[in-house]
Scaffold this active site. Structure first.
Site, mmCIF file in Angstrom:
data_model
loop_
_atom_site.group_PDB
_atom_site.id
_atom_site.type_symbol
_atom_site.label_atom_id
_atom_site.label_comp_id
_atom_site.label_asym_id
_atom_site.label_seq_id
_atom_site.Cartn_x
_atom_site.Cartn_y
_atom_site.Cartn_z
ATOM 1 N N PRO A 11 0.859 -0.973 -0.246
ATOM 2 C CA PRO A 11 0.256 -0.002 -0.070
ATOM 3 C C PRO A 11 0.762 1.766 -0.114
ATOM 4 O O PRO A 11 2.026 1.477 0.893
ATOM 5 C CB PRO A 11 -0.786 0.136 1.474
ATOM 6 C CG PRO A 11 -0.583 -1.134 1.912
ATOM 7 C CD PRO A 11 0.497 -1.763 1.247
ATOM 8 N N ASN A 12 -0.200 2.182 -0.488
ATOM 9 C CA ASN A 12 0.624 3.595 -1.009
ATOM 10 C C ASN A 12 1.871 3.473 -1.626
ATOM 11 O O ASN A 12 2.450 4.909 -1.825
ATOM 12 C CB ASN A 12 0.947 4.809 0.515
ATOM 13 C CG ASN A 12 0.148 4.289 1.615
ATOM 14 O OD1 ASN A 12 -1.662 5.068 0.277
ATOM 15 N ND2 ASN A 12 -0.723 3.965 2.680
ATOM 16 N N ARG A 19 5.075 11.188 -2.018
ATOM 17 C CA ARG A 19 4.539 10.687 -0.839
ATOM 18 C C ARG A 19 5.383 11.404 -0.083
ATOM 19 O O ARG A 19 6.442 10.635 0.103
ATOM 20 C CB ARG A 19 4.173 9.309 -1.202
ATOM 21 C CG ARG A 19 3.779 9.222 1.204
ATOM 22 C CD ARG A 19 3.174 7.565 0.705
ATOM 23 N NE ARG A 19 3.127 6.840 1.773
ATOM 24 C CZ ARG A 19 3.235 5.805 2.798
ATOM 25 N NH1 ARG A 19 3.617 4.842 2.117
ATOM 26 N NH2 ARG A 19 3.400 5.852 4.514
ATOM 27 N N TYR A 24 11.160 8.758 2.173
ATOM 28 C CA TYR A 24 10.961 7.678 0.775
ATOM 29 C C TYR A 24 11.347 8.475 -0.652
ATOM 30 O O TYR A 24 11.284 7.252 -1.576
ATOM 31 C CB TYR A 24 9.534 7.276 -0.383
ATOM 32 C CG TYR A 24 8.558 6.503 1.315
ATOM 33 C CD1 TYR A 24 8.523 5.514 2.033
ATOM 34 C CD2 TYR A 24 7.946 7.472 1.955
ATOM 35 C CE1 TYR A 24 8.766 5.070 3.153
ATOM 36 C CE2 TYR A 24 6.839 7.040 3.552
ATOM 37 C CZ TYR A 24 7.229 5.889 3.962
ATOM 38 O OH TYR A 24 6.535 5.646 5.091
ATOM 39 N N ASN A 75 7.616 -5.628 -0.309
ATOM 40 C CA ASN A 75 7.324 -4.143 0.976
ATOM 41 C C ASN A 75 5.952 -4.010 0.672
ATOM 42 O O ASN A 75 5.154 -3.678 0.320
ATOM 43 C CB ASN A 75 8.285 -3.824 0.019
ATOM 44 C CG ASN A 75 8.057 -1.871 0.624
ATOM 45 O OD1 ASN A 75 7.281 -1.241 1.768
ATOM 46 N ND2 ASN A 75 8.704 -0.891 0.147
ATOM 47 N N ALA A 78 2.735 -0.758 5.903
ATOM 48 C CA ALA A 78 2.465 -0.907 6.546
ATOM 49 C C ALA A 78 1.892 -2.405 6.914
ATOM 50 O O ALA A 78 1.504 -2.724 8.273
ATOM 51 C CB ALA A 78 1.037 0.229 6.767
ATOM 52 N N GLU A 99 11.612 -9.763 2.796
ATOM 53 C CA GLU A 99 10.836 -7.685 3.211
ATOM 54 C C GLU A 99 12.345 -7.059 3.183
ATOM 55 O O GLU A 99 13.210 -6.793 3.425
ATOM 56 C CB GLU A 99 10.575 -8.336 4.469
ATOM 57 C CG GLU A 99 10.772 -7.096 5.202
ATOM 58 C CD GLU A 99 10.354 -7.178 6.966
ATOM 59 O OE1 GLU A 99 9.502 -6.472 6.876
ATOM 60 O OE2 GLU A 99 10.674 -7.827 7.348
ATOM 61 N N HIS A 101 12.390 -2.802 2.787
ATOM 62 C CA HIS A 101 11.854 -1.311 3.277
ATOM 63 C C HIS A 101 12.687 0.561 2.335
ATOM 64 O O HIS A 101 13.812 -0.177 2.952
ATOM 65 C CB HIS A 101 11.469 -1.094 4.863
ATOM 66 C CG HIS A 101 10.565 -2.324 5.173
ATOM 67 N ND1 HIS A 101 9.096 -1.975 5.081
ATOM 68 C CD2 HIS A 101 10.724 -3.534 5.999
ATOM 69 C CE1 HIS A 101 8.634 -2.859 5.551
ATOM 70 N NE2 HIS A 101 9.771 -3.517 6.020
ATOM 71 N N ARG A 108 11.809 4.932 12.777
ATOM 72 C CA ARG A 108 10.816 6.072 12.745
ATOM 73 C C ARG A 108 9.790 5.752 13.939
ATOM 74 O O ARG A 108 10.659 5.372 14.884
ATOM 75 C CB ARG A 108 10.202 5.193 11.660
ATOM 76 C CG ARG A 108 11.058 5.896 10.059
ATOM 77 C CD ARG A 108 10.995 5.882 9.151
ATOM 78 N NE ARG A 108 9.489 6.312 9.240
ATOM 79 C CZ ARG A 108 8.378 6.705 7.847
ATOM 80 N NH1 ARG A 108 8.328 5.102 6.537
ATOM 81 N NH2 ARG A 108 7.473 6.981 7.969
#
Length: 143
Positions: A11-12, A19, A24, A75, A78, A99, A101, A108
């Site tokens: 998502p996103n 964004r 990012y 990735n 969330a 995985e 990111h 964060r």
């Protein structure tokens, strides 16, 4: 035989470049995808890319991957922090999943430092910007 890998953006991530560029980066998802495919090709890998903002679509793609791909880079956005359904799908498919990111999730918000999918992944890479994906391509090429 050429290894086939799948990259899943959660998502996103379709909003990369727009964004929160301070976190990012300013590269678009199309440019990132092109770079990932290029890196995979350099390593002798065939690469398909998939993006969805929907948990069920990501699960369906993981299920499909078990018969079509030799490894997955994900990735999960969330969903990383709370999707036991994606975790169970990764555990079920029996191919290596890495995985990734873009940001250092440990630097964060506190909730971002918990990954429910990490225990069922072959490994996790975070904090190297878009290089996190390139490192994962390298890792899959070497498995």
């Amino acid at each position: 035989m050429i290894k086939k890998i799948l990259v899943i953006h959660g998502p996103n991530l379709n909003l990369l470049g727009e964004r929160e560029p301070g976190i990012y980066g300013d590269m678009s998802i199309d440019t990132l995808n092109s770079n990932i495919v290029g890196r995979a090709k350099e390593k002798g890998l065939e690469c398909e890319i998939f993006q969805s903002n929907h948990e069920g679509a990501i699960i369906d793609k993981l299920h499909e991957a078990r018969k079509l791909f030799d490894g997955v880079i994900i990735n999960a956005g969330a969903y990383t922090h709370y999707s036991y359904a994606i975790r169970d799908a990764i555990a079920a498919i029996k191919i290596p999943v890495i995985e990734v990111h873009i940001s250092n999730v440990f630097a964060r918000d506190e909730f971002r430092s918990n990954s429910v999918i990490a225990p069922v992944c072959k490994g996790s890479i975070s904090g190297f910007g878009f290089g996190s994906y390139y490192l994962a391509v390298q890792a899959l090429a070497e498995l």
